[in-house]
Design an enzyme around this catalytic site. Structure first.
Site, PDB file in Angstrom:
ATOM      1  N   SER A 117     -40.378   6.535 -15.740  1.00  0.00           N
ATOM      2  CA  SER A 117     -40.203   5.742 -16.952  1.00  0.00           C
ATOM      3  C   SER A 117     -39.526   6.582 -18.032  1.00  0.00           C
ATOM      4  O   SER A 117     -38.462   7.144 -17.809  1.00  0.00           O
ATOM      5  CB  SER A 117     -41.569   5.187 -17.404  1.00  0.00           C
ATOM      6  OG  SER A 117     -41.429   4.218 -18.405  1.00  0.00           O
ATOM      7  N   GLU A 212     -34.198   2.150 -11.582  1.00  0.00           N
ATOM      8  CA  GLU A 212     -35.257   1.143 -11.642  1.00  0.00           C
ATOM      9  C   GLU A 212     -35.440   0.755 -13.099  1.00  0.00           C
ATOM     10  O   GLU A 212     -34.952   1.432 -13.993  1.00  0.00           O
ATOM     11  CB  GLU A 212     -36.573   1.693 -11.080  1.00  0.00           C
ATOM     12  CG  GLU A 212     -37.137   2.904 -11.816  1.00  0.00           C
ATOM     13  CD  GLU A 212     -37.935   2.584 -13.076  1.00  0.00           C
ATOM     14  OE1 GLU A 212     -38.483   1.463 -13.163  1.00  0.00           O
ATOM     15  OE2 GLU A 212     -37.999   3.437 -13.974  1.00  0.00           O
ATOM     16  N   HIS A 285     -41.776   0.738 -11.675  1.00  0.00           N
ATOM     17  CA  HIS A 285     -43.041   0.401 -12.318  1.00  0.00           C
ATOM     18  C   HIS A 285     -43.850  -0.495 -11.383  1.00  0.00           C
ATOM     19  O   HIS A 285     -44.128  -1.665 -11.674  1.00  0.00           O
ATOM     20  CB  HIS A 285     -42.780  -0.281 -13.662  1.00  0.00           C
ATOM     21  CG  HIS A 285     -42.244   0.644 -14.707  1.00  0.00           C
ATOM     22  ND1 HIS A 285     -40.975   1.188 -14.647  1.00  0.00           N
ATOM     23  CD2 HIS A 285     -42.813   1.132 -15.841  1.00  0.00           C
ATOM     24  CE1 HIS A 285     -40.787   1.962 -15.710  1.00  0.00           C
ATOM     25  NE2 HIS A 285     -41.878   1.941 -16.435  1.00  0.00           N
TER      26      HIS A 285
END
Length: 316
Positions: A117, A212, A285
């Protein structure tokens, strides 16, 4: 110790694991206690100071506190430095980080830094500034804070932490037959990658880009794909691997436009450049995620209906 569903047999001592919150504030502190219990059961000694649960607005402490936490972790005797969660905050710190300090810990003392992230920003900056290898993988609150963490996530992380990570594989129906490419594995969160275009914190990598994201509508994902194309980043790669893009909501206005449409568009743009776009990478995630060495030379090939990534130099 928190009530957790199952505790694996205690493994041989794996050394000190230090938790750091460099970005968003931990929203559910009890999850950290669960995470510590899981990590201790896996053989780690877990170190977590007051900073990990600090809060100033949406951040895990002031900028100065979070910066100090990163530098203190690099100076510590920890063998693994794991982020508690992502969110937002590392972009504020990039100009102030002592990259040589972190690189010496990673390269010289073989410290393993792991997360995903928002952590992508630090990974990219470290790679661009020093060539240091980090790991894209689980975080304490997000992944180990569950009552029963995902088995694949845990096993892949332990392979990396133990220095035995040699390869990973995943089912992939859209990999071209005969796929066999090599290059530096790099990337992570798509929004973080694109945010660093035009800055000194984006590596000039010509390798295997993996991406992602979460909470981004497919048109927003496509817009970021287009930014990578306009900047000439995507065309330089040997392959683009797409992980999981989750937690978005389509509307009637989309009229059939979805994530597949965005991926098809990217694939059409890259086809003239000979850059394949592969989907299905277990990363993002999501509960099930691989731990990937960020910044190592990687060999990618298709075997049957699977794609394998080989890491000959992945030891941290």
């Amino acid at each position: 110790m928190p009530d957790i569903e199952s505790v694996p047999d205690l493994k041989p001592r794996r050394g000190l694991l230090r938790l750091v919150s460099p970005a968003g504030a931990v929203q559910e502190p009890p999850r950290l206690e669960v995470a510590k219990a899981h990590l201790q059961a896996l053989g780690f000694r877990v170190q977590a100071g007051a900073q990990v649960v600090a809060r100033v607005q949406r951040f895990a402490g002031t900028d100065a506190q979070r910066l100090r936490a990163l530098h203190d972790a690099a100076r510590s005797k920890a063998e693994v430095v794991m982020m508690t969660r992502g969110g937002y905050g590392l972009s504020r710190l990039l100009q102030a980080i002592d990259y040589e300090l972190l690189a010496e810990a990673i390269k010289g003392r073989k410290q393993m830094w792991v997360g995903h992230s928002d952590f992508t920003a630090l990974q990219l900056a470290l790679l661009a500034k020093t060539g240091a290898v980090t790991f894209s993988g689980p975080m304490a609150s997000y992944d180990f804070g569950d009552k029963k963490p995902d088995d694949i996530t845990v096993d892949s992380f332990l392979d990396a932490a133990d220095g035995t990570l040699e390869a990973v594989g995943f089912a992939c129906d859209d990999a071209p037959r005969g796929l066999d490419v090599e290059g530096v594995l790099w990337g992570g969160n798509l929004a973080m990658v694109t945010s660093l275009i035009g800055t000194p914190y984006l590596p000039r990598a010509k390798g295997v880009l993996f991406l992602e994201d979460v909470n981004e509508h497919p048109y927003s994902v496509e817009r970021m794909f287009s930014q990578l194309l306009h900047a000439g980043v995507a065309q330089r790669q040997k392959a683009v691997l797409l992980g999981q893009f989750t937690a978005y909501k389509l509307s009637a206005h989309d009229a059939g436009y979805d994530l597949n449409a965005a991926v098809d568009w990217l694939r059409a743009q890259l086809k003239p450049h000979g850059v394949p776009v592969l989907t299905g990478l277990p990363f993002g995630h999501v509960r099930t995620k691989l731990t990937l060495p960020h910044g190592v030379r990687t060999h990618v090939l298709r075997d049957g209906q699977e794609v394998f990534l080989f890491f000959p130099h992945a030891q941290h």
